[in-house]
Design a protein around this motif. Structure first.
Motif, PDB file in Angstrom:
ATOM      1  N   UNK A  96      44.816  17.902  13.196  1.00 32.33           N
ATOM      2  CA  UNK A  96      44.720  17.445  11.804  1.00 32.33           C
ATOM      3  C   UNK A  96      44.193  18.561  10.906  1.00 32.33           C
ATOM      4  N   UNK A  97      43.211  19.307  11.392  1.00 34.29           N
ATOM      5  CA  UNK A  97      42.687  20.440  10.616  1.00 34.29           C
ATOM      6  C   UNK A  97      43.782  21.484  10.377  1.00 34.29           C
ATOM      7  N   UNK A  98      44.558  21.768  11.414  1.00 37.69           N
ATOM      8  CA  UNK A  98      45.659  22.731  11.279  1.00 37.69           C
ATOM      9  C   UNK A  98      46.724  22.211  10.312  1.00 37.69           C
ATOM     10  N   UNK A  99      47.038  20.928  10.405  1.00 32.54           N
ATOM     11  CA  UNK A  99      48.029  20.344   9.495  1.00 32.54           C
ATOM     12  C   UNK A  99      47.564  20.474   8.050  1.00 32.54           C
ATOM     13  N   UNK A 100      46.292  20.225   7.804  1.00 32.18           N
ATOM     14  CA  UNK A 100      45.745  20.362   6.450  1.00 32.18           C
ATOM     15  C   UNK A 100      45.886  21.809   5.974  1.00 32.18           C
ATOM     16  N   UNK A 101      45.576  22.756   6.829  1.00 31.76           N
ATOM     17  CA  UNK A 101      45.700  24.170   6.467  1.00 31.76           C
ATOM     18  C   UNK A 101      47.149  24.522   6.122  1.00 31.76           C
ATOM     19  N   UNK A 102      48.097  23.968   6.869  1.00 29.84           N
ATOM     20  CA  UNK A 102      49.520  24.236   6.627  1.00 29.84           C
ATOM     21  C   UNK A 102      49.954  23.622   5.292  1.00 29.84           C
ATOM     22  N   UNK A 103      49.491  22.413   5.002  1.00 31.66           N
ATOM     23  CA  UNK A 103      49.816  21.772   3.715  1.00 31.66           C
ATOM     24  C   UNK A 103      49.189  22.571   2.571  1.00 31.66           C
ATOM     25  N   UNK A 104      47.916  22.936   2.725  1.00 29.04           N
ATOM     26  CA  UNK A 104      47.224  23.708   1.685  1.00 29.04           C
ATOM     27  C   UNK A 104      47.912  25.042   1.415  1.00 29.04           C
ATOM     28  N   UNK A 105      48.485  25.643   2.449  1.00 25.60           N
ATOM     29  CA  UNK A 105      49.191  26.920   2.298  1.00 25.60           C
ATOM     30  C   UNK A 105      50.550  26.752   1.625  1.00 25.60           C
TER      31      UNK A 105
END
Length: 124
Positions: A96-105
């Motif tokens: 979930x943390x990685x998914x958030x980082x990908x969305x934020x990017x």
């Protein structure tokens, strides 16, 4: 089946266009399985004969939801982790943390797609 003149609307999550190969792979890895499609949804709708196509970007809401999932998962981590095999829930939180980082990017986006099935006789 959709009657002539009928409208369809659905949400989808897709990889942003024009990404470097590494960023594309990361978006596919941490996005939902449907992001693996090679065609964009507007092109698919157009090729299926739909008209009056519209796409509304709702990525900000998607990011907000992903952050809430993470926050609530962390809040109830002890109880939720007890329901799974050791380490599985910690892995979910990490994803979930990685998914958030990908969305934020800006590598994953969510859209509301709208389309109309044409009426061959020009009637509504």
């Amino acid at each position: 089946m959709l009657r002539p003149g009928g409208r369809i609307a659905f949400y989808t999550i897709a990889v942003a266009p024009g990404l470097r190969a590494e960023d594309h792979r990361r978006a596919v890895c941490f996005g939902p399985p449907a992001v693996r499609t090679r065609s964009d949804y507007l092109s698919l709708l157009r090729s299926a004969g739909f008209a009056e196509l519209d796409e509304v970007d709702v990525t900000a809401d998607y990011l907000d939801t992903a952050r809430r999932w993470l926050r609530h998962g962390q809040e109830f981590e002890a109880g939720l982790a007890a329901l799974e095999t050791p380490g599985a829930f910690a892995d979910k939180l990490a994803r979930r943390r990685e998914a958030i980082a990908v969305i934020e990017a800006g590598h994953l986006r969510r859209s509301l797609l709208l389309a109309t099935r044409p009426n061959p006789r020009g009637r509504s």
